[in-house]
Scaffold this motif. Structure first.
Motif, mmCIF file in Angstrom:
data_model
loop_
_atom_site.group_PDB
_atom_site.id
_atom_site.type_symbol
_atom_site.label_atom_id
_atom_site.label_comp_id
_atom_site.label_asym_id
_atom_site.label_seq_id
_atom_site.Cartn_x
_atom_site.Cartn_y
_atom_site.Cartn_z
ATOM 1 N N GLN A 1 0.376 6.394 9.046
ATOM 2 C CA GLN A 1 0.205 5.096 8.378
ATOM 3 C C GLN A 1 -0.974 4.330 8.969
ATOM 4 O O GLN A 1 -1.753 3.725 8.247
ATOM 5 N N THR B 1 -4.329 3.634 6.880
ATOM 6 C CA THR B 1 -4.647 2.246 6.542
ATOM 7 C C THR B 1 -6.096 1.924 6.898
ATOM 8 O O THR B 1 -6.835 1.361 6.085
ATOM 9 N N ILE C 1 -8.516 3.915 4.471
ATOM 10 C CA ILE C 1 -8.616 3.399 3.105
ATOM 11 C C ILE C 1 -9.253 1.994 3.103
ATOM 12 O O ILE C 1 -10.078 1.672 2.249
ATOM 13 N N ALA C 2 -8.879 1.188 4.103
ATOM 14 C CA ALA C 2 -9.463 -0.164 4.163
ATOM 15 C C ALA C 2 -10.981 -0.059 4.294
ATOM 16 O O ALA C 2 -11.725 -0.760 3.600
ATOM 17 N N VAL D 1 0.661 -4.407 9.434
ATOM 18 C CA VAL D 1 0.811 -2.968 9.233
ATOM 19 C C VAL D 1 1.754 -2.389 10.296
ATOM 20 O O VAL D 1 2.656 -1.589 9.991
ATOM 21 N N LEU E 1 3.971 4.511 3.149
ATOM 22 C CA LEU E 1 2.594 4.026 3.111
ATOM 23 C C LEU E 1 2.386 3.093 1.911
ATOM 24 O O LEU E 1 1.682 2.081 2.022
ATOM 25 N N SER E 2 3.028 3.406 0.787
ATOM 26 C CA SER E 2 2.843 2.503 -0.366
ATOM 27 C C SER E 2 3.427 1.132 -0.053
ATOM 28 O O SER E 2 2.891 0.110 -0.470
ATOM 29 N N PHE F 1 0.879 -0.602 2.157
ATOM 30 C CA PHE F 1 -0.313 -0.999 1.391
ATOM 31 C C PHE F 1 -0.012 -2.213 0.517
ATOM 32 O O PHE F 1 -0.825 -3.130 0.408
ATOM 33 N N LEU G 1 -3.754 -3.509 0.100
ATOM 34 C CA LEU G 1 -4.712 -2.414 -0.093
ATOM 35 C C LEU G 1 -4.391 -1.722 -1.417
ATOM 36 O O LEU G 1 -3.230 -1.659 -1.821
ATOM 37 N N LEU H 1 -3.193 0.735 -4.028
ATOM 38 C CA LEU H 1 -2.281 1.882 -3.943
ATOM 39 C C LEU H 1 -2.952 3.187 -4.325
ATOM 40 O O LEU H 1 -2.607 4.247 -3.832
ATOM 41 N N GLY I 1 -5.579 4.215 -3.447
ATOM 42 C CA GLY I 1 -6.201 4.786 -2.249
ATOM 43 C C GLY I 1 -5.375 5.936 -1.701
ATOM 44 O O GLY I 1 -5.901 6.913 -1.163
ATOM 45 N N ILE I 2 -4.057 5.836 -1.881
ATOM 46 C CA ILE I 2 -3.179 6.894 -1.374
ATOM 47 C C ILE I 2 -3.469 8.205 -2.111
ATOM 48 O O ILE I 2 -3.356 9.286 -1.549
#
Ligand code: ASP
Length: 435
Positions: free
Chosen positions: A318, A322, A325-326, A341, A363-364, A367, A372, A374, A376-377
């Motif tokens: 995670q 994070t 993706i960020a 987070v 993780l969703s 996010f 963030l 989703l 991105g996942i």
């Protein structure tokens, strides 16, 4: 060869066979060997390997509920003291939260320091629709099952733990009358442990099939595009496994990491092959009690509890995901964002059981909380299968570390078993019928 050696050889052969199929498929043949309907795909990889692997995972899962139930009732009867029970539970809970928080904080730290994902602009075609993780209030409510049989049928671990503890306590409160019941449950526990041994004797074949299938189906081109993410994540997972957890074992438990790790190899391979802390419970429980010397009164609680709430490896994923993706979406989360987070991941790990792929659900949730995207996942989905295997091995190691440390601190630990390299090794004569 002993069983551990056989399982390790099977693992390597399985990885090799799977990778060979994968590579042959990509590079040599015009008609893809792994195309839908092709012989290799339909009958070998997704036929034979799939069936043998699944049979084994089912067999392990079959044991989880009765094993946890009987061993935990025995464990509670063995402790015989409510205060001690509460203390063991409290220590496990705090240590599980503590190790998970360190795991995710180090993941965020390393990933941010390296700056993974920076300068890679996210492709917009990724898509992922998140599945909801249960809200914490539901998790708390479900600890007390309205129907224990249903909880067992659904494998709801926290409810089963609660019911087993309450049964154990009630048996104790009923006093002398129940002595023979305690003996009977202890015998049932013994029988289930035998069954674990029996099923483990098939492990080499199953591990080969599970890994050959997983590797054959991997998409390597995906790895290349995400190589930074994969390497940083695996790096932090190994750091946690070999440094953080071993430091906890050494400083809090005063136990040797070398002995510990050598005895944990089987459990890690099982977790790696099945991607499920839950399905690995029978093997973890057997190893922790018979190889590491943790008394059943602690292990019968700490192992299933840990498989449900303690997921260091998943928390690390995670953290790294994070940051990755960020950075890719050029979102600056700031300190509050990252603290959220950490908090969310720790909470999410309490509410979700250790089954394959659950990390993505968590993780969703994370996010959604920090805003963030989703989708991105969707970018990391392709490589998650392999990473799930690695992080599950880290998850179960954390469970065993905490079990050992708590048992040691309560004097429920047999150092002579821990120090004996052969203690509890699986011996083929165990599965012979004794008439
Ligand atoms: N597969 C993991 C486990 O069972 C959870 C996850 O990270 O998806 O522990």
């Amino acid at each position: 060869m002993n069983l551990t050696a056989k399982v390790l050889v099977a693992m390597l052969l399985g990885i090799f066979a799977g990778l060979t199929i994968n590579v042959l498929n990509v590079e040599v043949f015009d008609r893809s060997l792994m195309a839908e309907g092709a012989f290799l795909n339909a009958y070998v990889v997704n036929g034979f390997f799939h069936i043998v692997g699944k049979l084994f995972v089912n067999a392990l899962k079959m044991l989880v509920v009765p094993l946890v139930l009987f061993s935990l009732i025995c464990g509670v009867c063995g402790i015989g003291d409510l205060k001690l029970l509460g203390r063991i539970g409290g220590k496990c809970f705090l240590l599980y939260l503590f190790t998970t928080a360190i795991a995710i904080a180090s993941a965020i730290g390393v990933a941010a320091a390296i700056g993974i994902g920076e300068g890679m602009n996210a492709t917009s075609d990724a898509n992922f629709t998140g599945r909801e993780a249960p809200p914490l209030s539901d998790v708390l409510i479900s600890i007390v099952p309205s129907n224990p049989i249903q909880a067992m049928a659904n494998g709801e671990m926290l409810s089963i733990i609660f019911f087993a503890i309450l049964t154990g306590v009630s048996i104790l409160m009923a006093g002398k009358k129940t002595a023979s019941l305690i003996d009977s449950i202890a015998m049932l526990n013994e029988v289930m442990m035998k069954m674990v041994g029996l099923i483990m004797s098939f492990a080499p074949y199953a591990v080969f099939c599970l890994l050959a299938k997983a590797m054959a189906n991997l998409g390597f081109d995906l790895f290349l595009s995400l190589v930074g993410y994969v390497l940083v994540l695996i790096g932090v997972l190994l750091l946690h496994l070999f440094v953080t957890l071993q430091a906890v074992l050494t400083f809090l438990g005063r136990l040797s990491p070398i002995t510990f790790l050598s005895k944990m190899r089987n459990v890690q391979v099982f977790a790696f092959s099945t991607s499920s802390s839950n399905a690995t419970i029978p093997v973890t429980l057997r190893t922790v009690t018979q190889r590491l010397g943790v008394d059943n009164s602690v292990a019968s609680f700490s192992v299933p509890f840990g498989a449900t709430i303690n997921m260091d490896g998943t928390a690390i994923m995670q953290g790294v995901a994070t940051v990755f993706i960020a950075n890719m979406y050029n979102v600056d989360l700031g300190l509050t964002g990252y603290l959220t987070v950490i908090l969310m991941s720790v909470l999410a790990s309490i509410g979700t059981a250790g089954v394959p792929g659950v990390g993505l659900i968590m993780l969703s949730m994370v996010f959604a909380q920090v805003g963030l995207p989703l989708e991105g996942i969707g970018l990391i989905l392709g490589v998650d299968r392999l990473l799930d295997m690695v992080r599950t091995a880290v998850n179960v190691t954390g469970d065993a570390v905490v079990s050992s440390v708590v048992a040691k601190s309560e004097g429920k630990f047999d150092a002579s078993v821990f120090d004996d390299p052969d203690a509890g090794t699986f011996d083929e004569s165990e599965t012979e019928l004794k008439s």
